[in-house]
Design an enzyme around this catalytic site. Structure first.
Site, mmCIF file in Angstrom:
data_model
loop_
_atom_site.group_PDB
_atom_site.id
_atom_site.type_symbol
_atom_site.label_atom_id
_atom_site.label_comp_id
_atom_site.label_asym_id
_atom_site.label_seq_id
_atom_site.Cartn_x
_atom_site.Cartn_y
_atom_site.Cartn_z
ATOM 1 N N TYR A 84 -8.967 8.836 -59.703
ATOM 2 C CA TYR A 84 -9.109 7.811 -58.670
ATOM 3 C C TYR A 84 -10.571 7.496 -58.361
ATOM 4 C CZ TYR A 84 -8.865 5.469 -54.165
ATOM 5 O OH TYR A 84 -9.036 4.576 -53.133
ATOM 6 N N ASP A 89 2.532 -8.314 -60.859
ATOM 7 C CA ASP A 89 2.306 -6.947 -61.323
ATOM 8 C C ASP A 89 0.945 -6.948 -61.992
ATOM 9 O OD1 ASP A 89 2.150 -4.506 -62.604
ATOM 10 O OD2 ASP A 89 4.062 -4.699 -63.674
ATOM 11 N N THR A 139 -2.043 4.851 -43.847
ATOM 12 C CA THR A 139 -1.042 4.121 -44.623
ATOM 13 C C THR A 139 -0.232 5.137 -45.419
ATOM 14 O OG1 THR A 139 -2.434 3.881 -46.584
ATOM 15 C CG2 THR A 139 -2.634 2.173 -44.891
ATOM 16 N N LYS A 192 -12.845 3.805 -58.905
ATOM 17 C CA LYS A 192 -13.530 3.000 -57.905
ATOM 18 C C LYS A 192 -15.013 2.842 -58.256
ATOM 19 C CE LYS A 192 -9.959 2.090 -55.374
ATOM 20 N NZ LYS A 192 -9.407 0.720 -55.322
ATOM 21 N N ASN A 234 -6.674 -6.135 -53.830
ATOM 22 C CA ASN A 234 -6.390 -4.970 -53.005
ATOM 23 C C ASN A 234 -5.484 -3.954 -53.685
ATOM 24 O OD1 ASN A 234 -5.769 -3.476 -50.311
ATOM 25 N ND2 ASN A 234 -3.771 -4.208 -51.013
#
Length: 241
Positions: free
Chosen positions: A164, A64, A199, A168, A91
């Site tokens: 988000y 985790d 995905t 990044k 990832n």
């Protein structure tokens, strides 16, 4: 641990599905022993079984990335199993909640920002620092951080996602900082964008396969010793910061 086993080992976080699993597949096909890092016990072991069925050498690592204790335990598992680590692919990542304007900068939910940063940035630091001593034992260690061109301040692609996308951007910056402190070592670190891949993360909307998205990460994980450091790449080349 087998002291005469010289096979290279790669740890991939969030490797039980999607791009992470495809990266694990690619590295397994390239001859690596793959450590499948994932939180969910059942999905992790299913991924290990699928990799082994395809001919890869693989084992599961409970991980985790939001937990310091879990990252440390994962490092111990890898050390106990293989003695060193040759490749780390960070990832694991989350998009964060988007309902009710949660990622509109004008109505930004700071709890969402904290959750996204804890996985996408702090999680990378946790895991990287936990396994860095194992990477230093390898001859040609590589670290690959899976980022997104949504974090590019030049491109500003995709929808407005004010948790988000900045996560990044920060991941890219952290990658550059690691590259600076590792410049005089044999540890090579880079970030990559896998593209808009079909995905569960994207609702399976695009037609780009996880295998295509994984290719750039596999390439960076297997760079020669004179390969680039501290860069940001997709399958077409350099991505602008």
């Amino acid at each position: 641990m087998d002291p005469v086993n010289h096979k290279k080992t790669a740890l991939v976080t969030g490797a039980n599905k999607g791009i992470g699993f495809a990266i694990a597949q690619g590295l397994g096909a390239a001859g690596f022993t793959v450590a499948v890092g994932a939180r969910d016990d059942v999905r992790r072991e299913e991924a290990v079984d699928r990799l082994r069925a395809a001919g890869a050498d693989a084992f599961g690592v409970a991980l985790d990335v939001t937990s310091d204790e879990s990252a440390a335990a994962a490092a111990r598992t890898v050390e106990r199993t293989t003695g060193r680590l040759d490749v780390l692919v960070n990832n694991a990542g989350i998009a964060g909640r988007v309902d009710a304007g949660a990622q509109d900068p004008a109505t930004l939910d700071l709890d969402v920002v904290r959750a996204v940063l804890d996985t996408n940035v702090f999680g990378v630091v946790r895991v990287t620092n936990a396994v860095l001593p194992l990477l230093r034992r390898a001859t040609s260690p590589r670290i690959v951080n899976v980022s997104s061109n949504m974090g590019s301040l030049t491109l500003r692609t995709g929808p407005v996602m004010a948790a988000y996308a900045p996560s990044k951007s920060m991941l890219n910056s952290i990658t550059a900082q690691y590259a600076r402190v590792l410049a005089d070592t044999n540890v090579i670190i880079n970030a990559c964008c896998p593209g808009y891949v079909a995905t569960d993360f994207t609702g399976f909307l695009p037609d780009r396969t996880p295998e295509l998205g994984a290719a750039v990460a596999v390439r960076l994980a297997t760079l020669p010793d004179d390969g680039p450091r501290g860069g940001f790449f997709d399958d077409e080349g350099v991505v602008p910061w």
